[in-house]
Design a protein around this motif. Sequence first.
Motif, short mmCIF file in Angstrom:
data_model
loop_
_atom_site.label_atom_id
_atom_site.label_comp_id
_atom_site.label_asym_id
_atom_site.label_seq_id
_atom_site.Cartn_x
_atom_site.Cartn_y
_atom_site.Cartn_z
N ARG A 135 1.20 -1.10 0.13
CA ARG A 135 -0.04 -0.28 -0.01
C ARG A 135 0.98 1.47 0.23
O ARG A 135 2.16 1.37 0.47
CB ARG A 135 -0.90 -0.19 0.96
N THR A 136 0.60 2.19 -0.87
CA THR A 136 1.58 3.36 -0.89
C THR A 136 1.79 3.73 0.97
O THR A 136 2.66 4.11 0.93
CB THR A 136 0.23 4.63 -0.68
N ASN A 137 0.68 3.56 2.49
CA ASN A 137 1.30 4.40 3.08
C ASN A 137 1.93 3.58 3.84
O ASN A 137 3.05 3.81 4.71
CB ASN A 137 0.29 4.22 4.24
N GLN A 138 2.41 2.07 3.06
CA GLN A 138 3.67 1.69 3.70
C GLN A 138 5.15 1.55 3.44
O GLN A 138 5.49 1.00 3.09
CB GLN A 138 3.46 -0.11 3.34
N LEU A 160 -5.16 4.65 -6.19
CA LEU A 160 -5.86 4.86 -5.25
C LEU A 160 -7.62 3.64 -5.57
O LEU A 160 -7.40 3.52 -3.92
CB LEU A 160 -6.34 5.69 -4.72
N ASP A 161 -7.77 3.94 -6.22
CA ASP A 161 -8.89 3.31 -6.21
C ASP A 161 -8.93 1.80 -5.89
O ASP A 161 -9.24 1.27 -5.21
CB ASP A 161 -10.07 3.13 -7.49
N LEU A 162 -7.85 1.27 -6.64
CA LEU A 162 -7.24 -0.43 -6.30
C LEU A 162 -7.48 -0.52 -5.43
O LEU A 162 -7.25 -1.78 -4.85
CB LEU A 162 -6.88 -1.08 -7.47
N GLU A 163 -6.76 0.79 -4.42
CA GLU A 163 -5.66 0.56 -2.86
C GLU A 163 -7.06 0.27 -2.06
O GLU A 163 -7.77 -0.92 -0.87
CB GLU A 163 -5.40 1.36 -2.55
N LYS A 164 -8.37 0.59 -2.28
CA LYS A 164 -9.55 0.72 -1.32
C LYS A 164 -9.93 -0.86 -0.91
O LYS A 164 -10.78 -1.86 -0.90
CB LYS A 164 -10.61 1.20 -1.62
#
Length: 364
Positions: A135-138, A160-164
């Motif tokens: 994930r982006t925040n990782q 970002l949609d896929l990250e959901k």
Amino acid sequence: MQKIHEPVYYGDYLQLNKLLDTQHPKSKDAGNEAHDETLFIIVHQVYELWFKQILHELKSGCEIFKQKNIPESELSVINSRLERIIKIQGVLLDQLSIMETMTPMDFLEFRDLLVPASGFQSVQFREIEILMGLRTNQRKEVDREYFLGRLNQEDQTRLLDLEKEKSFLELIQDWLERMPFSFSDEFDFWGEYQGTVEDMLCGDEITIKDNQAFLDERSLQIQLANLSATRETFDSLFNEKKYKKLLDKGDRRLSQKATLNALFILLYRDQPILHMPFQILNSLMDIDENFTTWRYRHAIMAHRMLGTKIGTGGSSGHQYLKMAAENNRVFNDLFNLATFLIPRSSLPKIPESIASQMNYNYRG
Ligand code: HEM
């Protein structure tokens, strides 16, 4: 009866007119075609096609894992798709050597024409990372900035949609948490296992102390400190608070329950019902290892092509790529489980009532 359909023509079916009309060297547009730019374009395009296939396999795996009860037959479907990804990764690794038939000077003939385009903008590569569980925040801060900052708004939104969506890692975690057997009223497996580990560590301590006549004081203290670190690592596996601390720090990605069940699968892989789960965990480690190997190989190739020059996307080049290889592993927790393995001969014996649930009985 089979339906009669229009005859299919090879080139039409594969849309070759379209596909083979997508190699347009920038150097040719600039009036001085660099011979190797065609290779550069084709190698990247082939990568993107294989990325598309990997995504196809990963997405189908996620769909199967989203079910609350996964039939055994579907587990083997998932595993054969994961094994297909492993084979594709073999081709992806080999392809780097084709790229390396281009020399750094040949690359310089057209490199500047590509700025600021870069592998940073491979949206499919990012989709694979995200679907796997990164994930982006990782990501490390610098990585996060490059990762989103080089993409246009549409691609950023798509990622970002896929990250959901739930990633493979999260779905595997749900599946592992649901696994029966290791937590049961009839069998205090973890209590027995901890006892075995404690005996093993006490044995190690006795061995160190028995040998102290051959060790100077400093070596003795180092060995005892290492043993105490090993004890601490085992302890963190069972101690909820310590485990949570590791999760919060990002040193662990899977929940404590999922990790314990994954360990149980590794320890009792010989039980028929655990064969396929073991294969799946093994395939995920192969995939993670292959991606990491690709990242290292790609970093070395970038070093060979660019020396210490920066990349077209503005990063520090091979230094950055080496760092990304080290930091962007997804299934680290599965690799770390090797720490907690014990000899087969020391495994707590599974009571008959549970063993029979783990067995397939064929009559014939
Ligand atoms: C001459 C060959 C190549 C060189 C010199 C090269 C160099 C680089 C460099 C320096 C970066 C860091 C970003 C930047 O500053 O631009 C990068 C990123 C990347 N490249 Fe390449 N590359 C090459 C070929 C390829 C190929 C064939 C692929 C296949 C798709 C590829 C995929 C990527 C990806 C996915 C990234 C992002 C990696 C990450 O952020 O972890 N590259 N490349």
